[in-house]
Write an enzyme that holds these catalytic residues in place. Structure first.
Site, PDB file in Angstrom:
ATOM      1  N   GLU A  43       0.969  -1.199   0.203  1.00  0.00           N
ATOM      2  CA  GLU A  43      -0.126   0.034  -0.148  1.00  0.00           C
ATOM      3  C   GLU A  43       0.647   1.158  -0.024  1.00  0.00           C
ATOM      4  O   GLU A  43       1.722   1.418   0.884  1.00  0.00           O
ATOM      5  CB  GLU A  43      -0.954  -0.070   1.203  1.00  0.00           C
ATOM      6  CG  GLU A  43      -1.926  -1.242   1.120  1.00  0.00           C
ATOM      7  CD  GLU A  43      -2.431  -1.532   2.523  1.00  0.00           C
ATOM      8  OE1 GLU A  43      -2.277  -0.769   3.336  1.00  0.00           O
ATOM      9  OE2 GLU A  43      -2.819  -2.503   2.640  1.00  0.00           O
ATOM     10  N   GLU A  58      -4.730  -6.596   2.686  1.00  0.00           N
ATOM     11  CA  GLU A  58      -3.535  -7.507   2.874  1.00  0.00           C
ATOM     12  C   GLU A  58      -3.598  -8.936   2.513  1.00  0.00           C
ATOM     13  O   GLU A  58      -2.343  -9.414   2.283  1.00  0.00           O
ATOM     14  CB  GLU A  58      -3.267  -7.325   4.551  1.00  0.00           C
ATOM     15  CG  GLU A  58      -2.699  -5.960   4.967  1.00  0.00           C
ATOM     16  CD  GLU A  58      -3.767  -4.749   4.968  1.00  0.00           C
ATOM     17  OE1 GLU A  58      -4.927  -5.000   4.783  1.00  0.00           O
ATOM     18  OE2 GLU A  58      -3.434  -3.812   5.131  1.00  0.00           O
ATOM     19  N   PHE A  67       2.010  -2.311   8.927  1.00  0.00           N
ATOM     20  CA  PHE A  67       2.507  -2.313  10.492  1.00  0.00           C
ATOM     21  C   PHE A  67       2.316  -3.883  10.808  1.00  0.00           C
ATOM     22  O   PHE A  67       1.309  -4.551  10.244  1.00  0.00           O
ATOM     23  CB  PHE A  67       1.527  -1.508  11.304  1.00  0.00           C
ATOM     24  CG  PHE A  67       1.696  -0.057  11.176  1.00  0.00           C
ATOM     25  CD1 PHE A  67       2.697   0.324  12.014  1.00  0.00           C
ATOM     26  CD2 PHE A  67       0.943   0.594  10.327  1.00  0.00           C
ATOM     27  CE1 PHE A  67       3.132   1.883  11.756  1.00  0.00           C
ATOM     28  CE2 PHE A  67       1.079   2.045  10.298  1.00  0.00           C
ATOM     29  CZ  PHE A  67       2.415   2.535  10.952  1.00  0.00           C
ATOM     30  N   HIS A 115      -1.223  -0.884  16.370  1.00  0.00           N
ATOM     31  CA  HIS A 115      -0.114  -0.503  15.510  1.00  0.00           C
ATOM     32  C   HIS A 115       1.296  -0.643  16.172  1.00  0.00           C
ATOM     33  O   HIS A 115       2.294  -0.052  15.610  1.00  0.00           O
ATOM     34  CB  HIS A 115      -0.133   1.007  15.234  1.00  0.00           C
ATOM     35  CG  HIS A 115      -1.126   1.435  14.243  1.00  0.00           C
ATOM     36  ND1 HIS A 115      -2.528   1.467  14.579  1.00  0.00           N
ATOM     37  CD2 HIS A 115      -1.264   1.843  12.877  1.00  0.00           C
ATOM     38  CE1 HIS A 115      -3.368   1.772  13.527  1.00  0.00           C
ATOM     39  NE2 HIS A 115      -2.529   1.938  12.417  1.00  0.00           N
TER      40      HIS A 115
END
Ligand SMILES: Cc1ncc(C[n+]2csc(CCOP(=O)(O)OP(=O)(O)O)c2C)c(N)n1
Lengths: 330, 335
Positions: free
Chosen positions: A35, A67, A90, A135
């Site tokens: 991304e 993903e 992440f 995250h």
């Protein structure tokens, strides 16, 4: 005539960018997926900056936010003869595509009886408590638990370049974990040109005789800080940077612990069922009679990562110092 | 059967019949072996899909790539994988395609372009997208085909993959083997819209629904889709409408399937119907087909005998192929 270029001082991000650039220049089968990885943004940490301009958006593919699709496509591209490097922004988002990593990338070589290798690298970031619990999780132990996955965590720019080059060249799926806390602040000399750090080769960062501290990634820095101050108290600490968790350089760990007869394992991941649990067990199994103290672990507490830094969570030099002092009986 | 069938060359028609007959015979025998306990394995019968598989076999070239599912037998036979290798793998034996490490849900045969198959519903679609990227980057005239059930159209990976394929105009043919059932749940009970081909139109690709019990109509659609993929025309979604003629797995009952529906579907059983059509339409006479049947029966019997006689894999195989380099395994044995 050979020209030896001098090592250049750069950040982890620049070192990783250099590794990707070189890999793409040398092997047209290296492609990137992720991304926002194309220019002008060049990835959330700017690791891929400039690469889509140089190599085109066919090889540096900015993907939809998907993903499972990203890792699945990387698996497929690997099966199709490419060496994809997929970026998952992440580490927390690996949970979204766990199926493709665990059930497909990691197992296809095995299930096919060796006919279907998956030479794939997944780059992902951890760190910074600033983003809260979704995250910044350190999930490396999960992937160590999956036969077929390699797990790599660099702690400095030279290793960042050399380990990434090794992952891309490796014929197995590798998870390469980048710590945001190191990405821009950790600077160091990086060998120019092709530089490969073999997976499964731990690095003795600091030699010592009293206690072995085994760590990787972000915690190498804290371990060295702790070791420096312990030296002032007359305690000599050896610090080992694992660099890759799978393959694991058990020989270096055991040789050191056999000499010092004391060991402390330090990592950002939760202590409970973390990588240190396995390492402590292995040291214990091999060196039970030799050890002067139980192997101790310093890791994160058993809670999601709290947002507030007031809720101290990750190992600090102080906590590492305390553990080392405990093993030497002070 | 579609009347245009006569335009297909006779060799292709006979090849398709042979594939169907092989799949039916092998599947029925495997189901028997499971029921008798001689084959201790999860086995997912393909009965009802033979026409789709045969059409796929005729439409795909060796250089085209296939990503299949746990319901893999028909796809593997159609792609040209050796029946001995398939069955030895189904039995988990050393001579299997994967040395006994894959099993029936995980066949792989790179030599014929049967790249992989997955036991996880819908997971093959993103992998096919990646193979599509590889083909596109290679500049190859190669189609990537992925098969999956109707149930797979509900899972997230389906939508992610279809979007990427549409976005990047990848040479992927998505073949939905719609047998109307997801395990024990009929399609009307899990899909907001049962028009699966219609759903695919949202991803900017050609979409077609075809009667999967009609091998010739299905062949035409798949052939066109593969040709489109090879020529850079982008992806196609093909919904092949069939019906599952057995239970979900080798040992499962099918009491929950409405008897009238099943009876109507069984009346359209692909292999025998195609056989009858070949004779009626003058494509082949009884003696030619009887010869094919005898050859297939012999080949299937030989493959089962081969599989059953194949040795178990050696215990030291356990730690082979985890990584390219076995020294990278952090712990061997029980520790
Ligand atoms: C992700 C996932 N969830 C659940 C299952 C269990 N499961 C196996 S087959 C199946 C039904 C799938 O139906 P469909 O996609 O229509 O394929 P079919 O079996 O009819 O060929 C389910 C739910 C699975 N294998 N993978």
């Amino acid at each position: 005539m050979t020209v030896t270029e001098p090592a250049e001082t750069m950040t982890m991000v620049q070192a990783m960018n250099a590794a990707l650039d070189l890999a793409m220049a040398q092997d047209e089968k290296v492609i990137l997926l992720g991304e926002d990885i194309a220019d002008p943004i060049g990835g959330v940490l700017k690791v891929t900056k400039g690469l889509s301009t140089k190599y085109g958006t066919a090889r540096v593919r900015a993907t939809p936010i998907a993903e499972t699709g990203i890792v699945g496509a990387a698996v497929g591209a690997a099966l199709g003869g490419y060496r994809p490097v997929a970026e998952i922004m992440f580490m927390d988002f690996l949970t979204v595509c766990l199926d493709q990593i665990v059930n497909h990338a990691a197992k296809l070589r095995y299930m096919s009886g060796g006919h279907t290798p998956v030479p794939l690298t997944i780059r992902t970031a951890v760190g910074t408590q600033r983003f809260g619990a979704q995250h910044c999780q350190n999930l490396e132990a999960w992937f160590m638990h999956v036969p077929g996955m390699k797990v790599v965590v660099p702690s400095n720019p030279a290793d960042a370049k050399g380990l990434l080059a090794a992952c891309i060249a490796d014929d197995d799926p590798c998870l390469y974990v980048e710590h945001i806390g190191l990405a821009f602040t950790e600077k160091g000399e990086v060998p120019p040109g092709r530089h490969v750090v073999p997976l499964g080769s731990a690095h003795t960062v600091r030699a010592g005789t009293d206690v072995t501290v085994i760590t990787y990634g972000m915690q190498v820095r804290n371990a060295v800080t702790a070791a420096d101050s312990l030296a002032e108290q007359g305690i000599s600490v050896e610090v080992i940077d694992l660099r890759s968790l799978v393959p694991l350089d058990l020989d270096t760990i055991l040789a050191s612990a056999e000499r010092t007869r004391r060991a402390v394992i330090v990592h950002d991941a939760h202590t409970f069922c973390g990588p240190g649990a396995e390492l402590a067990a292995r040291i214990n199994e091999e060196l039970f009679g030799e050890l002067l103290a139980p192997v101790l672990r310093v890791g994160a507490g058993y809670s999601p990562v709290p947002f507030s830094t007031a809720l101290e969570f990750h190992p600090t030099p102080d906590r590492i110092r305390a553990a080392v002092l405990a093993t030497v009986g002070r | 059967m579609t009347t245009v069938g006569s335009q297909l060359d006779n060799r292709t028609l006979l090849h398709m019949y042979r594939l169907m007959r092989t799949i039916t015979t092998t599947g029925d025998r495997a189901a028997e072996e499971v029921k008798s306990g001689a084959l201790a394995s999860a086995f997912y019968p393909v009965r009802g899909l033979e026409g789709v598989c045969a059409a796929l076999g005729a439409a795909m070239r060796v250089e085209d790539k296939l990503v299949s599912t746990y319901r893999s037998l028909g796809d593997a036979v159609a792609k040209g994988t050796s029946l001995r290798g398939i069955l030895a793998e189904v039995y988990g034996r050393a001579d299997g395609l994967c040395g006994g490490k894959g099993g029936p849900m995980h066949l792989h045969d790179q030599d014929v372009g049967y790249v992989t198959s997955t036991g996880v519903v819908g997971a093959g679609l993103p992998i096919a997208v990646g193979l599509g990227i590889a083909a596109q980057l290679d500049g190859a005239q190669r189609a990537v085909v992925t098969t999956f059930g109707d149930g797979a159209t509900s899972i997230g990976a389906f939508h992610e993959a279809m979007n990427m394929a549409g976005l990047w105009k990848l040479p992927v043919v998505f073949v939905c083997q719609n047998n109307q059932w997801g395990e024990h749940t009929p399609i009307v009970e899990y899909a907001a819209s049962t028009d699966l081909a219609g759903r695919a139109t949202a991803y900017a690709m050609a979409t077609v629904a075809v009667d999967g019990f009609d091998p010739i109509a299905t062949y035409r659609v798949l052939d066109e889709a593969c040709a489109r993929a090879r020529s850079g025309g982008g992806p196609t979604f093909v919904e092949c409408r069939t019906y599952r003629l057995t239970g979900h797995s080798g040992s499962a009952d099918y009491g929950y399937m409405p008897a009238d529906e099943l009876a109507a579907a069984l009346a359209r059983d692909p292999a025998p119907n195609f056989r009858a059509w070949l004779i009626e339409s003058g494509q082949a006479d009884e003696s030619v087909l009887a010869e094919v049947d005898a050859e297939v029966d012999a080949e299937v019997a030989d493959a089962f005998a081969f599989a059953q006689a194949s040795p178990q894999p050696a215990p030291d195989q356990r730690y082979r192929h985890v990584f390219a380099d076995a020294t990278h395994i952090p712990a061997q044995g029980e520790s």
